[in-house]
Every structure is written in structure tokens, then in C-alpha cells.
Design an enzyme around this catalytic site. Structure first.
Site, mmCIF file in Angstrom:
data_model
loop_
_atom_site.group_PDB
_atom_site.id
_atom_site.type_symbol
_atom_site.label_atom_id
_atom_site.label_comp_id
_atom_site.label_asym_id
_atom_site.label_seq_id
_atom_site.Cartn_x
_atom_site.Cartn_y
_atom_site.Cartn_z
ATOM 1 N N CYS A 17 0.797 -1.253 -0.076
ATOM 2 C CA CYS A 17 -0.001 -0.021 0.037
ATOM 3 C C CYS A 17 0.845 1.334 -0.137
ATOM 4 O O CYS A 17 2.007 1.342 0.426
ATOM 5 C CB CYS A 17 -1.065 0.082 1.279
ATOM 6 N N GLY A 45 0.689 -0.424 -4.951
ATOM 7 C CA GLY A 45 -0.639 -0.947 -4.828
ATOM 8 C C GLY A 45 -1.423 -0.584 -6.247
ATOM 9 O O GLY A 45 -1.349 0.473 -6.497
ATOM 10 N N ASN A 119 -1.007 2.077 5.570
ATOM 11 C CA ASN A 119 -0.067 0.984 5.010
ATOM 12 C C ASN A 119 0.252 0.037 6.194
ATOM 13 O O ASN A 119 1.088 0.633 6.953
ATOM 14 C CB ASN A 119 1.069 1.633 4.212
ATOM 15 N N GLY A 120 0.264 -1.217 6.038
ATOM 16 C CA GLY A 120 1.015 -1.913 6.809
ATOM 17 C C GLY A 120 0.191 -3.237 7.486
ATOM 18 O O GLY A 120 -1.099 -3.224 6.988
ATOM 19 N N CYS A 254 11.746 -1.436 7.385
ATOM 20 C CA CYS A 254 11.507 -2.941 6.757
ATOM 21 C C CYS A 254 12.783 -2.826 5.901
ATOM 22 O O CYS A 254 12.787 -1.791 4.708
ATOM 23 C CB CYS A 254 10.153 -2.971 6.144
ATOM 24 N N TYR A 260 13.364 -4.063 -2.630
ATOM 25 C CA TYR A 260 12.540 -4.537 -3.381
ATOM 26 C C TYR A 260 11.195 -3.364 -4.024
ATOM 27 O O TYR A 260 10.926 -3.172 -5.061
ATOM 28 C CB TYR A 260 11.931 -5.978 -3.311
ATOM 29 N N SER A 301 13.845 -3.936 -9.987
ATOM 30 C CA SER A 301 14.533 -3.699 -8.778
ATOM 31 C C SER A 301 16.024 -4.541 -8.934
ATOM 32 O O SER A 301 16.977 -4.129 -7.884
ATOM 33 C CB SER A 301 13.727 -3.829 -7.546
ATOM 34 N N ASP A 363 18.889 -10.702 -9.658
ATOM 35 C CA ASP A 363 17.581 -10.053 -9.133
ATOM 36 C C ASP A 363 17.779 -9.705 -7.656
ATOM 37 O O ASP A 363 18.704 -9.851 -6.906
ATOM 38 C CB ASP A 363 16.365 -11.233 -9.189
ATOM 39 N N ASP A 364 16.667 -8.803 -7.239
ATOM 40 C CA ASP A 364 16.837 -8.157 -6.034
ATOM 41 C C ASP A 364 16.574 -9.197 -4.978
ATOM 42 O O ASP A 364 17.076 -9.327 -3.832
ATOM 43 C CB ASP A 364 15.578 -7.123 -5.734
ATOM 44 N N CYS A 400 6.537 -12.606 6.440
ATOM 45 C CA CYS A 400 6.353 -11.221 6.856
ATOM 46 C C CYS A 400 5.110 -11.103 7.457
ATOM 47 O O CYS A 400 4.022 -11.431 6.835
ATOM 48 C CB CYS A 400 6.899 -10.155 5.735
ATOM 49 N N CYS A 449 14.330 -4.024 10.004
ATOM 50 C CA CYS A 449 13.504 -5.398 10.325
ATOM 51 C C CYS A 449 14.071 -6.398 9.243
ATOM 52 O O CYS A 449 13.981 -5.978 8.102
ATOM 53 C CB CYS A 449 12.272 -5.183 10.156
ATOM 54 N N CYS A 452 12.286 -11.339 7.679
ATOM 55 C CA CYS A 452 11.906 -12.377 6.639
ATOM 56 C C CYS A 452 13.213 -13.355 6.194
ATOM 57 O O CYS A 452 13.258 -14.276 5.602
ATOM 58 C CB CYS A 452 11.353 -11.636 5.290
#
Ligand code: AMP
Length: 465
Positions: A17, A45, A119-120, A254, A260, A301, A363-364, A400, A449, A452
């Protein structure tokens, strides 16, 4: 196919978002500014878009499914008259994909109207929702954001800031919120700053809040600063007031925003997204030396990291995959064959740069392992002699809970297989992942954070997952 399947498959879900807000002392074109802000945040989004406009406290909301440009036109924007506005582009991580779940959410409470864009993901939304329902509250959406708005309405006094403070004291998880209430624009960033939010000013002096700085600069505005973790800002005719509502001193923005999600032309928490990606590529080159003829990046990315890898290794950088910019919302069925077609329609190899060469693809990230496998196959078919695959982030092993759709743990290839097993599975000559240590270096520190990657989260994760 249900909505979740569709969004899991299409275009590798290039979004989460995005929120935007603007406050002006006078009636100006706040809806138009918000529209262009959402346009710049569209990568976060694509499922729905919405704008709430406040005309000195009287709020009107317009929202719909699809891209901002599909939902709004000149006439709709002209009818959204006011001095402040908030907007939202949505990618569903919580709640289904339907119009009721489009944001902003608007509600009437004892002292007026309130609109919220979020968002979140909250980690205790379910528990709070149950408590509220036990107390007689009804919900019309499945969104975490409705829990927030209900909590604010319940605590409502004449002082809306106090009600918001009390509501955010009850919620846990990741949130960047923009709100309209009492002729004010209010922004809140969660205590760890997991989701980004920043402040700026338009050319005409209106204050702006946005998920990413690119949305402020695309409007010709100037970026002022990031909203701090645990900070609430209240913007009204007196300017910007800042309140530190949380005692927490640990930051954990994050890391995946840098890896990404965010646009490369954004600066988040003082760190330029493009530069951190190039740096990740350079560190990857020091970490994994490969004899090759060309380095290519997976658009979009993966490209800065490929440029970084090339700079550091001396292997020439070239375009190896051409992205179809109009792919947006390809509707595909969840079979492996069509999954492959979807990647191929999106990314076509540039044979002239690949044929007969030893190719490094960067790739990212590697999440499920589907994209990399297909890309390697595509590049081999285009005549590559060798294909070496590098991920500019560590292996994603854990889910996540804070708004990034990294899939369930059992779908994450690195949670099931070793690096060597993945290499075989995706048919690469070499496979490597940026180490966690090098990722911290590329982010200029370890206050992020990285749940992941290592399963350590800043906030308790839901127990019923
Ligand atoms: P896969 O390994 O097939 O899941 O795909 C990895 C690709 O998806 C990479 O090209 C990433 O750019 C992209 N990607 C990374 N994270 C996400 C995410 N949370 N949602 C969707 N796509 C992602």
C-alpha cells in the site's frame, strides 16, 4: 481462481500500500495533488485507489477498484473540493480484494467525521476486533484499518489527537497512517518505523505526507524529513506539530523497502534507495567472484544491483531482459505452464546481448524460486553458454507479518531447500545470496527489520498463524 490466487500470480505483485496526504490553509486543488501523489506511489498498490477530501472538516470520499488513473478522471477530481485530502493505493495483504476494502475508510463519530488511510499490517487486529465485536461493534470490511478507526471513534473526545493516541496505544504491528479529522491532517508512524512515511511541502506551501519521497518530488515539492518511528504529526493552519507518542527507542524499518518495494528515486530514513541497491551489487561482487562476459539485471529492482556488480567486478553491464511496461494486470490461471507464459510475456530476452555468452543474472530477491527458474530457462534458450544467478538480498526463509507479501513459509523455496538444492532446482550454473552481513553494510547499519531473512521480528507475531 480466487482473488488471492490472481494477485499471487500476476506480475509478481509489484506493490504494497501507498498513502498520501496534503493540507492547505485555503481551498486548493488538493484532490488533484493527491491524485498525482497516488500516481507516483502506484508501484505500491494497484488493486484499488481512493481519495478523501476534507472541506474544513466536512469529508467526502471517492474510491474504486484498479489503478488511480482508472478510478479518477478530471470531473471526479473537480467535484472533490476542499483544503485537505488523503489518498491510498492498495495491495491486499489483509482483507479480500473487493471494493468494501478499498481505502481511505471514512466514518462519522461523536464529534464529526474521520477518514483513515493505512499502510502495513497489525499483528493484534484480530484480538481487538473480537473484543470490539463482543462489545457490540459491527464491521463492514475485513481491514485492520477499520479496527483503528473503530478504536478512535470509541475513544472520541473533543480532542481527536488524544483519541488517536489512545487508539494507537492499543495496536501492535506496522503502520503508516494518514488521517483527516477536525480539519487537520494527521500522520502516524509505528514505534519501530517498519513502514515508511515522510513529510514535505508543495510549491504552493501545502504540507504533504507520503509513503515515499518520490511522491513529493514528482509534484515539484520539497522533501522535509522522514516521520520518526513512534511519531505523530498534526498539521493544521498553525503548521506542523510533532508528538512522540512512544517511548520505544529501537528502530526497525523494513529492509525489503530498500531491496524491492520502494522506487529507486526515493530516499527512506536518510538512505537513497538506488544507492543502497548499487552498493548491494558491489558487495555481492566482492562476495561471489564469477568468470563471465556480461552482467544483466532483472527489471526493475534488480538493475541497480547489476550495475553495482559490474562496477566492482569489471564485467560489462548490459540489458539482457526487456520488460513489457504495459503488463499491469495480466489475468492468468495458476498452472505452471501459464505461470511461465506470464513471466515470458513480461520479460523478453535481448538475444543480441546474451547469445554465446556467460551471463550473470542479478535479481533483488528470490522468494518462491519460480521467477528465477523461468528466467534462467529463457536466457538459456536465448543462447547463453552459462547462467549464474545472484540474489541481491539474503534468502527469504520466513513470512512477513508487517505488510510485505512474502508468501507462506512452506512456499518459500529457501525455507525448504539448501542453496545447492535451489541451484539445482532452478538450473543455474552458480547461485548465491547476498549475506546478511553484507546487506547490513549496503543499508549502512543494522537497525532494520530482517525478519523475513532470519525470523527475528521487532514485534510479537500473531500466535494463530
Ligand atoms: P519468486 O522467487 O518466483 O517468488 O520471485 C522473485 C521475484 O519476485 C523477484 O524478481 C522479486 O523482484 C519479486 N518479489 C520480491 N518480493 C516480492 C513480494 N513480496 N511480492 C511479490 N514479488 C516479489
Amino acid at each position: 481462481m480466487n482473488c488471492t490466487d490472481f494477485f499471487n500470480l500476476r506480475d509478481k505483485m509489484e506493490e504494497e500500500c501507498g498513502v498520501f496526504g496534503v493540507y492547505s490553509k485555503d481551498i486548493t486543488k488538493v484532490a488533484q495533488l493527491t491524485y498525482y501523489g497516488l500516481y507516483s506511489l502506484q508501484h505500491r498498490g494497484q488493486e484499488s485507489a481512493g481519495i478523501s477530501v476534507s472541506n474544513f472538516g466536512e469529508i467526502v470520499t471517492y474510491k474504486g477498484m484498479g489503478l488511480a488513473a482508472d478510478v479518477f478522471n478530471e470531473k471526479i477530481l473537480e467535484n472533490l473540493v476542499g483544503n485537505a485530502a488523503i489518498g491510498h493505493v492498495r495491495y491486499a495483504t489483509t482483507g479480500g480484494c473487493k471494493i468494501e476494502n478499498a481505502q481511505p475508510l471514512e466514518s462519522r463519530y461523536k464529534y464529526g467525521q474521520i477518514a483513515v488511510a493505512h499502510n502495513g499490517n497489525l499483528t493484534n487486529a484480530k484480538v481487538i476486533r473480537e473484543l470490539l465485536e463482543d462489545g457490540g461493534s459491527t464491521f463492514s470490511t475485513t481491514l485492520d484499518s477499520e479496527v483503528i478507526i473503530k478504536l478512535i471513534a470509541r475513544k472520541a473526545t473533543k480532542d481527536v489527537e488524544e483519541a488517536i493516541r489512545s487508539a494507537i496505544g492499543a495496536i501492535k504491528g506496522a503502520y503508516a497512517l494518514v488521517m483527516l479529522a477536525d480539519n487537520k491532517l494527521i500522520g502516524v508512524r509505528d514505534p519501530y518505523g517498519i513502514r515508511p512515511l515522510c513529510l514535505g511541502q508543495s510549491e504552493c506551501g501545502a504540507y504533504i505526507l507520503a509513503s515515499e519521497s518520490c511522491a513529493i518530488e514528482s509534484l515539484g515539492g520539497k522533501f522535509i524529513r522522514d516521520i520518526l518511528p513512534g511519531e505523530m504529526v498534526i498539521i493544521d493552519e498553525n503548521g506542523v506539530e510533532s508528538i512522540k507518542y512512544s517511548e520505544n527507542n529501537k528502530k526497525a524499518p523494513c529492509s525489503f523497502e530498500h531491496i524491492y518495494f520502494a522506487r529507486p528515486d526515493s530516499v527512506i530514513d536518510g538512505l537513497n534507495v538506488y544507492e543502497s541497491r548499487v552498493e548491494a551489487g558491489k558487495l555481492l561482487a566482492r562476495q561471489k567472484k564469477i568468470d563471465a562476459d556480461i552482467v544483466i539485471g532483472v527489471p526493475d529492482s534488480g538493475i541497480p544491483a547489476a550495475i553495482g556488480y559490474s562496477k566492482e567486478s569489471g564485467i560489462p553491464y548490459g540489458i539482457g531482459l526487456v520488460k513489457n511496461k504495459y503488463i499491469g494486470r495480466t489475468f492468468i490461471k495458476p498452472t505452471q505452464e501459464l505461470r511461465e507464459k506470464a513471466v515470458m510475456v513480461k520479460l523478453n530476452p535481448l538475444k543480441v546481448n546474451i547469445e554465446g555468452k556467460r551471463v550473470v543474472i542479478i535479481d533483488d530477491s528470490l522468494v518462491r524460486g519460480t521467477t528465477s527458474k523461468i528466467l534462467i530457462e529463457i536466457v538459456r534458450r536465448a543462447g547463453a553458454k552459462e547462467v549464474h544467478f545472484l540474489s541481491a538480498s539474503p534468502a527469504v526463509k520466513y513470512s512477513c507479518y508487517f505488510g510485505i507479501d512474502t508468501a507462506h513459509r512452506n512456499e518459500l523455496i529457501a525455507s525448504r531447500l539448501s542453496v545447492e538444492e535451489i541451484r539445482k532446482e532452478i538450473n543455474a550454473d552458480t547461485l548465491d545470496f547476498l549475506s546478511l552481513e553484507n546487506m547490513y553494510k549496503s543499508l549502512k547499519g543494522c537497525e532494520y527489520c530482517v525478519g523475513c531473512f532470519n525470523g527475528v521480528y521487532p514485534v510479537d507475531t500473531p500466535t494463530d498463524e
